[in-house]
Design a protein around this motif. Structure first.
Motif, PDB file in Angstrom:
ATOM      1  N   GLY A 124       0.691  -1.170   0.004  1.00  0.00           N
ATOM      2  CA  GLY A 124      -0.063  -0.684  -0.206  1.00  0.00           C
ATOM      3  C   GLY A 124       1.248   1.493  -0.009  1.00  0.00           C
ATOM      4  O   GLY A 124       0.371   2.445  -0.649  1.00  0.00           O
ATOM      5  N   HIS A 158      -1.516   6.911   5.930  1.00  0.00           N
ATOM      6  CA  HIS A 158      -1.329   6.439   4.406  1.00  0.00           C
ATOM      7  C   HIS A 158       0.604   5.867   3.773  1.00  0.00           C
ATOM      8  O   HIS A 158       0.708   6.150   3.397  1.00  0.00           O
ATOM      9  N   ASP A 262      -7.374   6.508  -0.750  1.00  0.00           N
ATOM     10  CA  ASP A 262      -6.579   5.252   0.156  1.00  0.00           C
ATOM     11  C   ASP A 262      -7.624   3.888   0.728  1.00  0.00           C
ATOM     12  O   ASP A 262      -8.356   4.059   1.882  1.00  0.00           O
ATOM     13  N   VAL A 264      -6.368   0.769   0.802  1.00  0.00           N
ATOM     14  CA  VAL A 264      -5.560  -0.094   1.094  1.00  0.00           C
ATOM     15  C   VAL A 264      -6.571  -1.017   2.395  1.00  0.00           C
ATOM     16  O   VAL A 264      -6.477  -2.346   2.423  1.00  0.00           O
ATOM     17  N   VAL A 288      -6.413   3.233  -4.418  1.00  0.00           N
ATOM     18  CA  VAL A 288      -5.274   2.533  -4.411  1.00  0.00           C
ATOM     19  C   VAL A 288      -5.391   1.143  -2.980  1.00  0.00           C
ATOM     20  O   VAL A 288      -6.455   0.956  -2.225  1.00  0.00           O
ATOM     21  N   THR A 289      -4.566   0.203  -3.648  1.00  0.00           N
ATOM     22  CA  THR A 289      -5.111  -1.122  -2.863  1.00  0.00           C
ATOM     23  C   THR A 289      -3.932  -1.498  -2.308  1.00  0.00           C
ATOM     24  O   THR A 289      -3.494  -1.634  -3.185  1.00  0.00           O
ATOM     25  N   ALA A 290      -3.817  -2.864  -2.061  1.00  0.00           N
ATOM     26  CA  ALA A 290      -3.038  -3.831  -0.966  1.00  0.00           C
ATOM     27  C   ALA A 290      -3.738  -4.673   0.154  1.00  0.00           C
ATOM     28  O   ALA A 290      -4.940  -5.716  -0.697  1.00  0.00           O
ATOM     29  N   LYS A 291      -3.140  -4.860   0.476  1.00  0.00           N
ATOM     30  CA  LYS A 291      -3.872  -5.813   2.255  1.00  0.00           C
ATOM     31  C   LYS A 291      -4.536  -7.016   1.114  1.00  0.00           C
ATOM     32  O   LYS A 291      -4.524  -8.006   1.379  1.00  0.00           O
ATOM     33  N   GLY A 301       0.528  -4.990  -3.856  1.00  0.00           N
ATOM     34  CA  GLY A 301      -0.694  -3.789  -3.968  1.00  0.00           C
ATOM     35  C   GLY A 301      -1.474  -3.233  -5.235  1.00  0.00           C
ATOM     36  O   GLY A 301      -0.248  -4.321  -5.903  1.00  0.00           O
TER      37      GLY A 301
END
Length: 821
Positions: A124, A158, A262, A264, A288-291, A301
């Motif tokens: 992220g 962030h 964001d 994430v 914005v992505t991840a996790k 991410g």
């Protein structure tokens, strides 16, 4: 889904692993001298097991990311299958791989419009930085090169890369790391539970007005982008009013300012939607992505970008700069299977169903006087604690997670004043009920103890176990300590008996530092008290390896204190932290020249040497004998004793590597008077710590600048009876007397008129009164054999400080003699 194996025995090398971790790893948000470690070795679904064989229920999803649960065989096979074909190849320039193409297509199919392209990262924080860079590049290539400003929000999180950390609106991530990325402005977030933030105005109206005024102040022609979490996550799971994001987006768009959401934390089902943007009606330019993209099975991410931005940032030489692992083939294969599991097992619906079940149970906690608000969106929950729910004044939540974990084996986390719950989306109803039960039990007891302290069970008062370098407030410490030391089941025999003769109730009347003056000075009663009677009953009936220390043997029978292992560990940890701050080296051998017993001087030196990775050397002395010789007019015997001590010191300094010497000022002066010993000290010793007697400014300057110029001189002022001490304040000028700040609130000091007992004004001299308040020990209002000047505390310290310590002439009707000691 795999299951945890049958109950297994602890790993044979579990303790060795802990020690290696302590000596090798740097943990985020963990002070270096903290020794606690929980080493996880196995997981399945929401269950975890550590190296010692204990099983836990994971109600945090690691860090809000284990969406499909631990131990998924499908993801293991997806990774292995891809690795067998192509583990990785660069995605720079024209190169690519099949899984990254398929994953990008899948993500754009799930994402809300106008997302059209994907830029892959390793997590992220990288994705946030990429979004900020793209936003600036977008305006630059369109000829608006002055658009560099970034609007973010206070309490937003962030990540901690330099771009992300600058946008993060939490000061702790800026302090000591500056200068941060320039041209970042933080705005007020919408937090409806805190109307005091908005001066009576509607939160959305306040935030929109502030945003308009900020745009006017900076100039829209200078602003590139605004970044925000659709739902504040780390700040406490705060969902904004429904009109907030649509109106923010409309205002930004009217000025040509881009928007980064964001997600994430919120993307991939955590809120019951693939993306929270859908839930909130927002149409950003970047997501914005991840996790949850891989559920933690691979660090990855993905930055989703709107088509109109892509058209600009990919033209000419393209988007310059990338990450080595962008579009990692194995990571993309894992992400594809992870998304398939989320869809196949209908986990987005499950997040809402299980989240609603947890939310319904936990919202009942709002009836407690310590719970301000319970917030739930999908399977992310924040329980905000408050001193007074009517005002929203925050109450620290850091005591809750350790208690929930130790009592129920349930892992939750906290921000400063909110308990956070974000389990895997595969959590069952029974597991959700277990989480609710565990949190409810701890918070209910916590509320009961705060509202009726005299009726609360005193066996478990976590405030008494807070580390000395991160102490509680004095009122919180006193409330817990009075309950512990005067509770019938936990107080010591000494204090429970002594309380019968007090004309006040400590559990009711002792609430501030000033209240400690209500206690009589009981130190003389410790001359003949049974040491066993000084141990609080709350430690139980099992034998405790006590140490017994004495003081005052030259003014009558010695007074004794009971020294418990937990206090020794807390104090040694605190010492190590201060010594690290003062640049005292670890790994150095220590030479302690002083009484090794029954005084605490010697044992503390040995402990510090061991804790800091060195060897302890000791030259013992009997200060009582020397003082007796001086008092009786036999100074020649004192001189012979001094020569005997120095002879032993010389042997050690000649033959051993000594980096730290801990001794008294008279002995330090004697070392300096011996040419050979002074040369050895200057050649070998890094730090000279002096304590146990006074040192004036001239002597300190002489020793520091002329006698021992190669060694660091560090003063220490302490009291055996109070069981602690403090180091000389850093940064003192050459003409300033040695000044000492206590480890407040566990140790506090007053400077009083010896006749009236009244506290003297700042800058005036009086007699020192020390108090010790902890789980292991209570010694309030102890009159010391020293005078000092009362000084205001240094920045970051609490309670009064003292300067220019000098011994009183008489104490208890007897002449005070410092002698060699």
């Amino acid at each position: 889904m795999t299951a945890l194996n049958a109950k297994t025995a602890p790993l044979a090398d579990a303790d060795l692993l802990v020690k290696r971790d302590q000596s090798r790893l740097i943990h985020p948000h963990l002070p270096g001298d903290t020794t606690d470690r929980i080493i996880m070795v196995e997981g399945s679904g929401c269950r975890l097991r550590d190296a010692h064989g204990r099983e836990y229920l994971d109600a945090t999803g690691g860090l809000m990311l284990a969406h499909v649960g631990h131990g998924r065989r499908e993801l293991i096979e997806a990774a292995a299958g891809q690795m067998a074909k192509l583990e990785y190849y660069s995605s720079f320039h024209e190169f690519t791989n099949e899984p990254s193409i398929r994953l990008a297509d899948r993500l754009i199919g799930l994402a809300p419009p106008p997302m059209e392209r994907v830029y892959f990262t390793s997590g992220g924080a990288e994705a946030v930085d990429a979004a900020l860079r793209m936003a600036r590049l977008y305006h630059h290539r369109r000829g608006e090169r002055d658009r560099t400003w970034v609007l973010a929000r206070s309490l937003g999180y962030h990540g901690v890369s330099y771009g992300g950390a600058a946008a993060t609106g939490m000061p702790m991530f800026h302090q000591g790391f500056g200068p941060m990325l320039p041209h970042v402005r933080h705005l007020t977030p919408p937090m409806p539970f805190h109307p005091e933030m908005y001066g009576g105005e509607d939160p959305t109206e306040f935030c929109l007005r502030e945003l308009r005024e900020t745009i006017e102040e900076i100039g829209a022609e200078h602003i590139a982008v605004m970044i925000g979490e659709p739902i504040l996550g780390v700040a406490g799971v705060v969902e904004p009013p429904g009109d907030y994001w649509p109106r923010v987006r409309e205002l930004l768009a009217s000025h040509g300012i881009l928007l980064i959401l964001d997600e994430v934390i919120t993307a991939y089902g955590r809120t019951g939607h693939w993306f929270a943007a859908e839930r909130l009606g927002a149409t950003p330019d970047f997501i914005v992505t991840a996790k949850g993209l891989t559920s933690g099975y691979f660090p990855m991410g993905a930055l989703l970008v709107a088509g109109h931005v892509v058209d600009v940032v990919t033209r000419d030489e393209g988007f310059v700069g990338g990450y080595t692992y962008s579009g990692h083939a194995t990571g993309c294969a894992v992400a594809l299977e992870n998304l398939a599991i989320l869809e196949r097992e209908n986990l987005l619906t499950a997040a809402t169903q299980v989240g609603d079940r947890l939310g319904e149970r936990l919202r009942r906690l709002e009836e407690l006087p310590v719970v301000g608000q319970v917030r739930q969106t999908g399977l992310m929950i924040g329980i905000e604690l408050a001193q007074d729910p009517a005002t929203g004044e925050p109450l620290a939540a850091d005591r809750v997670p350790p208690l929930v974990r130790e009592r129920a084996g349930v892992i939750v986390r906290n921000n400063p004043n909110t308990v956070l719950i974000s389990p895997p989306l595969v959590m069952s109803d029974d597991e959700a009920d277990r989480v609710a039960d565990a949190v409810t039990e701890v918070l209910t007891e916590f509320a009961t103890r705060r509202s009726r302290p005299s009726a609360a069970p005193a066996h478990d008062l976590p405030v008494l176990d807070q580390s000395w370098d991160r102490p509680p407030s004095m009122p919180d410490l006193l409330a817990a300590a009075m309950e512990w030391h005067f509770g019938p089941r936990t107080g010591s025999r000494f204090w429970l008996e002594r309380a019968k003769r007090l004309d006040f109730d400590p559990r009711v009347d002792i609430r501030t530092e000033a209240d400690l003056a209500l206690f009589p000075n009981v130190v003389d009663e410790l001359r003949d008290a049974r040491v066993e009677d000084l141990v609080p009953r709350g430690y139980g009936d099992e034998p405790i390896p006590l140490e017994v220390y004495e003081s005052g043997g030259t003014t009558g029978a010695p007074k004794r204190i009971a020294w418990l292992p937990d206090l020794h560990d807390q104090l040694t940890t605190w010492h190590c932290g201060v010594l690290d701050d003062r640049g005292v080296p670890r790994g150095a051998n220590w030479l302690t020249i002083g009484p090794s017993g029954p005084h605490m001087f010697g044992p503390m030196g040995r402990s510090l040497a061991h804790r800091r990775g060195g060897l302890p050397f000791t030259v013992d002395l009997d200060p009582r004998w020397v003082k007796k010789c001086v008092a009786e007019g036999r100074p020649e015997e004192g001189k012979r004793y001094l020569a005997h001590v120095l002879d032993q010191v010389g042997t050690i300094l000649r033959t051993q590597d000594i980096g730290v010497v801990f001794t008294t000022p008279p002995l330090l002066e004697a070392l300096g008077g011996d040419e050979e010993l002074a040369a050895l000290v200057n050649r070998k010793v890094h730090t000279l710590i002096w304590g146990g007697a006074s040192m004036d400014v001239d002597t300190r300057s002489l020793l520091r600048d002329e006698v021992f110029p190669a060694a660091r001189l560090l003063g220490f002022y302490g009291s055996t009876m109070v069981g602690a001490g403090m180091y000389e304040r850093a940064g003192l000028a050459a003409d300033e007397p040695s000044t000492f700040d206590p480890p407040y609130p566990f140790v506090s000091m007053r400077v009083v008129d010896p006749i009236t007992g009244a506290t003297v004004p700042y800058g005036e001299r009086g007699q020192v009164v020390m108090s010790h308040v902890s789980r292991s020990m209570l010694l309030p209002n102890n009159l010391e054999r020293d005078t000092a000047i009362r000084v205001r505390p240094a920045e970051g310290f609490g309670g009064d400080a003292v300067a220019d310590i000098k011994p009183v002439r008489t104490f208890g009707g007897r002449t005070v003699v410092e002698g060699v000691y």
